[in-house]
Enzyme design. Structure first.
Site, PDB file in Angstrom:
ATOM      1  N   CYS A 444       0.911  -1.614   0.305  1.00 24.64           N
ATOM      2  CA  CYS A 444       0.142  -0.410  -0.281  1.00 24.64           C
ATOM      3  C   CYS A 444       0.826   1.186   0.042  1.00 24.64           C
ATOM      4  O   CYS A 444       2.033   1.228   1.027  1.00 24.64           O
ATOM      5  CB  CYS A 444      -1.258   0.039   1.121  1.00 24.64           C
ATOM      6  SG  CYS A 444      -1.936   1.543   0.788  1.00 24.64           S
ATOM      7  N   GLY A 547       0.053  -5.813 -12.754  1.00 22.99           N
ATOM      8  CA  GLY A 547      -1.140  -4.735 -12.991  1.00 22.99           C
ATOM      9  C   GLY A 547      -0.912  -4.341 -14.796  1.00 22.99           C
ATOM     10  O   GLY A 547      -0.663  -4.780 -15.319  1.00 22.99           O
ATOM     11  N   ALA A 571      -6.893  -4.978 -11.414  1.00 21.71           N
ATOM     12  CA  ALA A 571      -7.815  -4.089 -10.310  1.00 21.71           C
ATOM     13  C   ALA A 571      -8.737  -3.169 -11.527  1.00 21.71           C
ATOM     14  O   ALA A 571      -9.612  -3.598 -11.607  1.00 21.71           O
ATOM     15  CB  ALA A 571      -6.411  -3.653  -9.416  1.00 21.71           C
TER      16      ALA A 571
HETATM   17  C1  FMN Z   1      -9.473   2.781  -6.049  1.00 21.32           C
HETATM   18  C2  FMN Z   1      -8.681   1.602  -6.183  1.00 21.32           C
HETATM   19  C3  FMN Z   1      -7.793   1.153  -4.812  1.00 21.32           C
HETATM   20  C4  FMN Z   1      -7.121   0.467  -4.344  1.00 21.32           C
HETATM   21  N1  FMN Z   1      -7.601  -0.910  -3.347  1.00 21.32           N
HETATM   22  C5  FMN Z   1      -6.700  -1.791  -2.778  1.00 21.32           C
HETATM   23  C6  FMN Z   1      -6.671  -2.165  -1.136  1.00 21.32           C
HETATM   24  O1  FMN Z   1      -7.634  -2.154  -0.898  1.00 21.32           O
HETATM   25  N2  FMN Z   1      -5.652  -3.325  -1.150  1.00 21.32           N
HETATM   26  C7  FMN Z   1      -4.772  -3.132  -1.962  1.00 21.32           C
HETATM   27  O2  FMN Z   1      -3.834  -4.495  -2.326  1.00 21.32           O
HETATM   28  N3  FMN Z   1      -4.287  -3.223  -3.590  1.00 21.32           N
HETATM   29  C8  FMN Z   1      -5.114  -1.915  -3.955  1.00 21.32           C
HETATM   30  N4  FMN Z   1      -5.246  -0.699  -5.152  1.00 21.32           N
HETATM   31  C9  FMN Z   1      -4.209  -1.700  -6.139  1.00 21.32           C
HETATM   32  C10 FMN Z   1      -4.774  -2.285  -6.815  1.00 21.32           C
HETATM   33  O3  FMN Z   1      -5.494  -3.906  -6.060  1.00 21.32           O
HETATM   34  C11 FMN Z   1      -3.879  -3.076  -8.021  1.00 21.32           C
HETATM   35  O4  FMN Z   1      -2.655  -3.362  -7.270  1.00 21.32           O
HETATM   36  C12 FMN Z   1      -2.534  -1.977  -8.470  1.00 21.32           C
HETATM   37  O5  FMN Z   1      -4.329  -1.068  -8.829  1.00 21.32           O
HETATM   38  C13 FMN Z   1      -2.345  -2.334  -9.618  1.00 21.32           C
HETATM   39  O6  FMN Z   1      -3.205  -3.175 -10.792  1.00 21.32           O
HETATM   40  P1  FMN Z   1      -4.371  -2.564 -12.011  1.00 21.32           P
HETATM   41  O7  FMN Z   1      -2.944  -2.431 -12.660  1.00 21.32           O
HETATM   42  O8  FMN Z   1      -4.788  -3.594 -12.304  1.00 21.32           O
HETATM   43  O9  FMN Z   1      -4.216  -1.191 -11.611  1.00 21.32           O
HETATM   44  C14 FMN Z   1      -6.399  -0.404  -5.178  1.00 21.32           C
HETATM   45  C15 FMN Z   1      -5.923   0.238  -6.422  1.00 21.32           C
HETATM   46  C16 FMN Z   1      -7.034   1.092  -6.856  1.00 21.32           C
HETATM   47  C17 FMN Z   1      -7.607   1.853  -8.382  1.00 21.32           C
END
Ligand code: FMN
Length: 706
Positions: A444, A547, A571
């Site tokens: 985080c 990612g 995500a």
């Molecule tokens: C709105 C939002 C909330 C997120 N909340 C969390 C969370 O609660 N815990 C966590 O480990 N990652 C959280 N993330 C990170 C995502 O889980 C993920 O690792 C990150 O967005 C990269 O993946 P992506 O490129 O598919 O978006 C959050 C991301 C976004 C955009």
């Protein structure tokens, strides 16, 4: 973390293309029309077919909106300055509850004013006639509980009550709805936490075994300090943990609504409990200061000393010791034993090839996860919950571990700074909840989390990481997984050097988000590095990559480029187009119509009403979270409008017309248009309604790069 207000925006930062970063949220028409598709792609602009391009809509009130926003921000800071006293807040809350619009849930359910056993001691209004006189008209559509067993739990307060089949004549003898949600917070359990009377026999025994309790601590602290010196951390990485202070409870920052469906009527909190608990609850519904002694009582825990390893120690023997230690308060367990905690009999979990919906604070709420299950997600995970808040029995935080029966492979995600808090939290979760795995967030990037020594801060403290993972995995047999970023600082990737250890320490899986904390969302995820880590991992540790996945081709590429990867996590791709799971399963680019998209939104609204409630409060909570989500969905550009397929996650859409009015509306990045969409599903917004998304996903120019 229970809807973390301002801090959550950091998660929402939109990827900024490595190439060029336009400063406008919607790329202007001229720019797009005069360039070839290749040129647009090179600039990370979605290559929309020219015939659909249009000038950015003129919004005469844009300026006014900004002014308003500024004003409201400044007035909210005024509010902060004139912070109301707790007594004042409590008085206001009571007055609000007594307003005729806040009908007692029992009376609403039964239609009978004598049904509430608290009579005039009840917090809520019993004035049925006044309620009926003020109740807004029913909303269009059917009550979301029509098809469930038993009558609607909101009775007369339901905004769809005209469609109820039950008559209230004579009252309902046993209006219990069989909820499809589990992991509700048990009140007695909560009271123990509030009173700081909870016992953690397994966690404490494990911590003792690891040398993380008692006199060994100070020696071990020295070790960590040494490690800190070696890390030569530069500024910006100054968690309280460095001074050995235990993490403080995170503020629960529910500013407008209870993000996690903590609707007491839905979740079965009886009025009785609320009245009884009054003495213990502060105005925010949280514990009184008493509970804080949890933090005060425990001094800081440091790391386990690796020395004195006794490999070959019979794991069964160690488990027996733990059990034995658990059974007495006054145990004296040897601390020189190497506790190979992962050798404890652990439940198995298999992520191979499964589509994993990432934990998503605020937006990854239960209704959204349910929707993703319908659309093909295999694994779901709750929003990040802070250990200290869980240990204090905060209802809003415990609401984050709720699970719907459709979530058949479900984990909760926790975040903590020290082995003791994390171990105790996992013990509670295993004891109270039905979960398939517990994920520890060590990636985080949010400042308030990092400054408390949790999240990605731990990437700078491998010894503490080890302590946390060992303590957690040795405490419970529920599989422990961890989620990390590549590093804290850009250019200092370190996961490859500890990936084997992560397995040895007892984790069943690790998810690697291919960016550093410093990077936040700037630049593309570094998948080559993720592959490198996966190749270095022992066979017993499952490695998931994360990612930028936005199409089935992205998914396929990672699976085929690196067979060592167990699976991938999705995500933002799921937020922008939750049917991505269907696309991956069916191996196609789905040119979804606006009607089909509206059906998905309708489904979400229904799930939201079932979760947050079908009374006025539930409707507005559902709307709030729908609007938060719509701030992502507008980034989707329909396949049929693209010159280059598929769209990539880091491309910014230009302004364009859809193939019909609804598609055009859905492409809008204006909150006013999202409100219009919400009104198609949940009726008119109440007078004075305003909305500003927490996650300003369209604010490309405001992307924070940490
Ligand atoms: C709105 C939002 C909330 C997120 N909340 C969390 C969370 O609660 N815990 C966590 O480990 N990652 C959280 N993330 C990170 C995502 O889980 C993920 O690792 C990150 O967005 C990269 O993946 P992506 O490129 O598919 O978006 C959050 C991301 C976004 C955009």
């Amino acid at each position: 973390m229970a809807d973390e207000g301002g801090t959550a925006t950091e998660y929402a930062v939109v990827p900024v293309a490595e190439a060029e970063t336009p400063t406008e949220s919607k790329v202007d028409l001229e720019g797009s029309q005069q360039q070839t598709a290749e040129e647009l792609v090179a600039k990370a602009i979605v290559p929309v077919k020219k015939e659909f391009l249009r000038p950015p809509p003129i919004r005469p009130c844009d300026r006014k909106d900004e002014d308003l926003e500024r004003k409201s921000n400044s007035s909210s800071s005024n509010v902060l300055k004139e912070k109301k006293s707790k007594r004042q807040l409590k008085r206001e809350r009571k007055q609000e509850q007594k307003s005729p619009l806040n009908l007692c849930p029992e009376v609403a359910k039964t239609g009978d004013v004598s049904s509430c056993r608290y009579n005039n001691k009840c917090r809520f209004s019993h004035d049925l006639e006044a309620f009926k006189a003020q109740k807004p008209d029913d909303l269009e559509g059917d009550c979301p509980f029509l098809s469930s067993e038993g009558p609607c739990p909101f009775g007369l307060a339901c905004r769809f009550s005209g469609t109820h089949k039950d008559s209230f004549a004579g009252g309902i003898s046993n209006p219990v709805r069989r909820s499809s949600e589990v992991n509700g917070l048990n009140k007695d359990f909560q009271k123990l936490l509030w009173k700081n009377k909870m016992k953690f026999p397994k966690a404490d025994a494990q911590l003792k075994l690891l040398g993380l309790l008692g006199p060994a601590k100070s020696e071990l602290k020295k070790l960590e300090n040494k490690e800190e010196g070696n890390q030569a951390l530069s500024n910006g990485c100054h968690a309280t943990g460095e001074n050995g202070c235990r993490e403080a409870a995170s503020p629960s920052v529910y500013d407008t609504v209870d993000a996690s469906g903590n609707n007491e009527h839905v979740e079965g909190t009886s009025v009785a409990d609320e009245i009884e608990d009054d003495s213990l609850v502060n105005n925010e519904g949280g514990p009184l200061k008493k509970a804080k002694s949890l933090n005060e009582e425990c001094s800081s825990f440091t790391e386990v000393n690796n020395g004195g390893n006794h490999f070959g120690q019979d794991p069964g023997h160690i488990s027996a010791q733990i059990e034995e230690a658990s059974s007495t308060d006054n145990f004296a367990v040897r601390t020189d034993i190497y506790v190979n905690s992962h050798q404890r009999e652990r439940k198995l979990i298999d992520f191979r090839g499964k589509l994993y919906l990432a934990p998503l604070t605020t937006v990854g709420n239960l209704p959204f996860r349910r929707l993703c299950k319908v659309l093909g997600a295999d694994v779901t995970c709750g929003e990040m919950a802070m250990c200290t808040n869980l240990l204090q029995g905060q209802a809003s935080e415990w609401a984050l571990v709720r699970r719907h029966s459709a979530e058949d492979l479900f984990g909760v995600q926790i975040c903590g700074s020290y082995p003791d808090t994390v171990a105790r939290t996992v013990e509670l979760i295993q004891q109270e909840c039905a979960v398939d795995f517990i994920d520890i967030n060590m990636g985080c990037p949010i400042d308030i989390v990092v400054n408390r020594g949790a999240g990605s801060f731990l990437l700078t403290k491998p010894t503490r990481m080890k302590g946390i993972i060992q303590a957690a995995s040795g405490t419970v047999d529920t599989p422990i997984t961890v989620k990390v970023r590549t590093a804290y600082f850009e250019g200092r990737n370190r996961v490859d050097s500890i990936v084997a250890d992560i397995g040895d320490w007892g984790a069943s899986a690790v998810t690697i988000h291919g960016r550093s904390r410093q990077q936040r969302y700037s630049k593309l995820a570094d998948w080559d590095y993720i592959y490198q880590c996966a190749r270095r991992a022992p066979k017993t540790l499952q490695v998931l990559g994360n990612g930028d996945i936005f199409s089935y081709l992205d998914w396929n590429k990672h699976q085929s480029d690196c067979p060592e990867l167990t699976s991938c996590m999705i995500a933002r791709g799921a937020l922008i187009k939750p049917w991505l799971f269907t696309e991956i399963k069916e191996q196609r680019h789905w040119d979804i119509s606006s009607g089909e998209r509206l059906d998905i939104l309708k489904n979400y609204a229904k799930f939201g009403l079932e979760h947050w409630g079908s009374d006025s409060k539930g409707v507005e909570t559902t709307r709030h979270f729908l609007l938060e989500w719509l701030s992502y969905t507008c980034r989707y550009v329909p396949v049929g409008l693209l010159d280059v397929i598929p769209q990539c996650l880091n491309w910014r859409p230009p302004s364009y017309f859809g193939r019909n009015d609804l598609e055009t509306l859905m492409a809008s990045d204006s909150a006013a248009d999202w409100i219009k969409i919400s009104e198609m599903l949940l009726g008119k917004v109440p007078a004075g309604f305003t909305f500003a998304p927490k996650h300003k996903s369209n604010a490309y120019d405001r992307a924070e790069n940490g």
